[in-house]
Motif scaffolding. Structure first.
Motif, PDB file in Angstrom:
ATOM      1  N   ARG A  80      61.301  19.094  26.321  1.00 13.67           N
ATOM      2  CA  ARG A  80      60.287  18.518  27.103  1.00 13.67           C
ATOM      3  C   ARG A  80      60.732  17.861  28.273  1.00 13.67           C
ATOM      4  O   ARG A  80      59.791  17.810  29.423  1.00 13.67           O
ATOM      5  CB  ARG A  80      59.666  17.275  26.460  1.00 13.67           C
ATOM      6  CG  ARG A  80      58.713  17.602  25.007  1.00 13.67           C
ATOM      7  CD  ARG A  80      58.622  16.632  24.124  1.00 13.67           C
ATOM      8  NE  ARG A  80      57.586  17.033  23.282  1.00 13.67           N
ATOM      9  CZ  ARG A  80      57.509  16.208  21.894  1.00 13.67           C
ATOM     10  NH1 ARG A  80      58.316  15.259  21.665  1.00 13.67           N
ATOM     11  NH2 ARG A  80      56.717  16.921  21.017  1.00 13.67           N
ATOM     12  N   ARG A 109      58.944  27.935  23.608  1.00 17.36           N
ATOM     13  CA  ARG A 109      57.559  27.743  23.767  1.00 17.36           C
ATOM     14  C   ARG A 109      57.094  27.271  22.340  1.00 17.36           C
ATOM     15  O   ARG A 109      56.450  26.396  22.174  1.00 17.36           O
ATOM     16  CB  ARG A 109      56.904  28.689  24.212  1.00 17.36           C
ATOM     17  CG  ARG A 109      55.326  28.569  24.495  1.00 17.36           C
ATOM     18  CD  ARG A 109      54.551  29.568  25.398  1.00 17.36           C
ATOM     19  NE  ARG A 109      54.907  30.809  24.708  1.00 17.36           N
ATOM     20  CZ  ARG A 109      55.624  31.895  25.442  1.00 17.36           C
ATOM     21  NH1 ARG A 109      56.438  31.575  26.367  1.00 17.36           N
ATOM     22  NH2 ARG A 109      55.747  33.070  24.867  1.00 17.36           N
ATOM     23  N   ARG A 110      57.568  27.832  21.256  1.00 10.14           N
ATOM     24  CA  ARG A 110      57.309  27.417  20.154  1.00 10.14           C
ATOM     25  C   ARG A 110      57.567  26.189  19.245  1.00 10.14           C
ATOM     26  O   ARG A 110      57.034  25.449  19.181  1.00 10.14           O
ATOM     27  CB  ARG A 110      57.753  28.688  18.823  1.00 10.14           C
ATOM     28  CG  ARG A 110      56.839  29.977  19.039  1.00 10.14           C
ATOM     29  CD  ARG A 110      57.087  30.797  17.646  1.00 10.14           C
ATOM     30  NE  ARG A 110      56.773  30.292  16.634  1.00 10.14           N
ATOM     31  CZ  ARG A 110      56.995  31.262  15.139  1.00 10.14           C
ATOM     32  NH1 ARG A 110      57.566  32.288  15.431  1.00 10.14           N
ATOM     33  NH2 ARG A 110      56.392  30.321  14.142  1.00 10.14           N
ATOM     34  N   GLU A 113      55.509  23.717  21.080  1.00  8.81           N
ATOM     35  CA  GLU A 113      54.014  23.632  20.622  1.00  8.81           C
ATOM     36  C   GLU A 113      53.624  23.557  19.172  1.00  8.81           C
ATOM     37  O   GLU A 113      52.846  22.933  18.969  1.00  8.81           O
ATOM     38  CB  GLU A 113      53.359  24.999  21.210  1.00  8.81           C
ATOM     39  CG  GLU A 113      53.438  25.287  22.727  1.00  8.81           C
ATOM     40  CD  GLU A 113      52.681  26.538  22.905  1.00  8.81           C
ATOM     41  OE1 GLU A 113      52.571  27.541  22.162  1.00  8.81           O
ATOM     42  OE2 GLU A 113      52.543  26.803  24.270  1.00  8.81           O
ATOM     43  N   ASP A 114      54.834  23.677  18.475  1.00  6.17           N
ATOM     44  CA  ASP A 114      54.442  23.360  16.992  1.00  6.17           C
ATOM     45  C   ASP A 114      55.551  22.551  16.623  1.00  6.17           C
ATOM     46  O   ASP A 114      56.822  22.968  16.338  1.00  6.17           O
ATOM     47  CB  ASP A 114      54.776  25.016  16.337  1.00  6.17           C
ATOM     48  CG  ASP A 114      54.523  25.142  14.995  1.00  6.17           C
ATOM     49  OD1 ASP A 114      54.637  24.183  14.168  1.00  6.17           O
ATOM     50  OD2 ASP A 114      54.465  26.142  14.358  1.00  6.17           O
TER      51      ASP A 114
END
Length: 304
Positions: A80, A109-110, A113-114
């Motif tokens: 982040r 990215r995963r 986002e997850d």
């Protein structure tokens, strides 16, 4: 005229190129190695040892140090902040476990986002921050080593027991990477004289990638010393760095030679723009580094 302090670093690298012991290592890349090295940096005038013979991304280094201080061990919070230096280890573990040939960008990215994916695949195990802030003893009691250090600095600054470390033998096999910069020890001088006392810090690093790791570690350790000194209402003294297995990877040799051909420039200055209520309260915006001029960056692969 005093010799520029960055030559301590360049001398170590030159010694490795000339006399380093050629050996294989955990990564399979091979190194030129020496055992035992030391550098000392006087920070009393506000100097910030961001090396100048190649560009050091000091904000990334300081962000990692701030992450350690939170006690977190998951790369999601690092990503982040756009800090990707720890991704290689969980990415390698994910690829090995699943057989999926996922790119680093897609993996990161995963993670971002997850949350469930991040919880399973983004945790590094009980690495630095866990040991610094939440060391678990045999009775199940957690110990905040940083908190204990701050208490000692304020109540018993002549103590010879002001240190913290991350080499928790019982948890090493659970860590993505055992701690390299293992022990941080502190010393306060000038307690009997006029003016404010001075805080110095000695870092013991068991294993050091001299080309990629050392420049990064030195500036983040200088930032840590500045934070702790400010919280203890002391001036900055010396940063003393001691290396155990200090090595140059065989795929960094040409990069090292290029760096050695360059002349150091003046170190920049570090100012802390505010004093938070505690050691946990710092943000990257609190660090103002002025006068940082350097030679261009030199890219080199990370050995995992």
């Amino acid at each position: 005229m005093l010799r520029h302090p960055e030559y301590q670093y360049l001398d170590i690298m030159a010694h490795l190129l000339e006399k380093g012991d050629r050996r294989m290592d955990r990564t399979g890349e091979g190194t030129l190695s020496m055992f035992g090295a030391m550098m000392r940096f006087d920070l009393s005038d506000g100097s910030f040892p961001a090396f100048t013979t190649k560009k050091v991304y000091w904000k990334t280094a300081v962000k990692e140090m701030l992450w350690f201080l939170t006690g977190q061990t998951n790369i999601q919070s690092l990503l982040r902040e756009n800090v990707k230096i720890w991704t290689d280890w969980p990415l390698a573990a994910y690829r090995k476990a699943t057989g999926e040939k996922i790119s680093q960008e897609a993996f990161e990215r995963r993670i971002l986002e997850d949350d469930a994916f991040a919880a399973k695949w983004g945790d590094l195990g009980p690495v630095y921050g866990k040991q610094w802030r939440r060391w678990l003893d045999g009775n199940g009691v957690e110990h905040d080593q940083i908190g204990a250090l701050m208490h000692s600095l304020k109540t018993n600054p002549t103590s010879r027991r002001m240190l913290f470390h991350a080499w928790n033998v019982g948890e090493l096999d659970q860590m993505a990477l055992p701690p390299c910069h293992m022990v941080y020890q502190f010393h306060v001088s000038g307690l009997q004289g006029e003016g404010r006392p001075r805080l110095s810090m000695l870092v013991t690093q068991r294993s050091c990638d001299i080309f990629l790791g050392a420049p990064f570690n030195i500036c983040q350790q200088a930032a840590l010393l500045a934070m702790i000194a400010q919280q203890a209402e002391m001036d900055r003294g010396e940063l003393i760095w001691v290396g155990g297995d200090t090595h140059l990877y065989l795929n960094h040799l040409e990069q090292a030679k290029e760096q050695l051909s360059r002349e150091p420039m003046a170190f920049p200055k570090l100012v802390l723009k505010r004093k938070p209520d505690g050691i946990d309260g710092y943000r990257i915006e609190d660090f103002e580094v002025t006068g940082y001029d350097s030679h261009p960056a030199i890219e080199a692969p990370v050995a995992v």
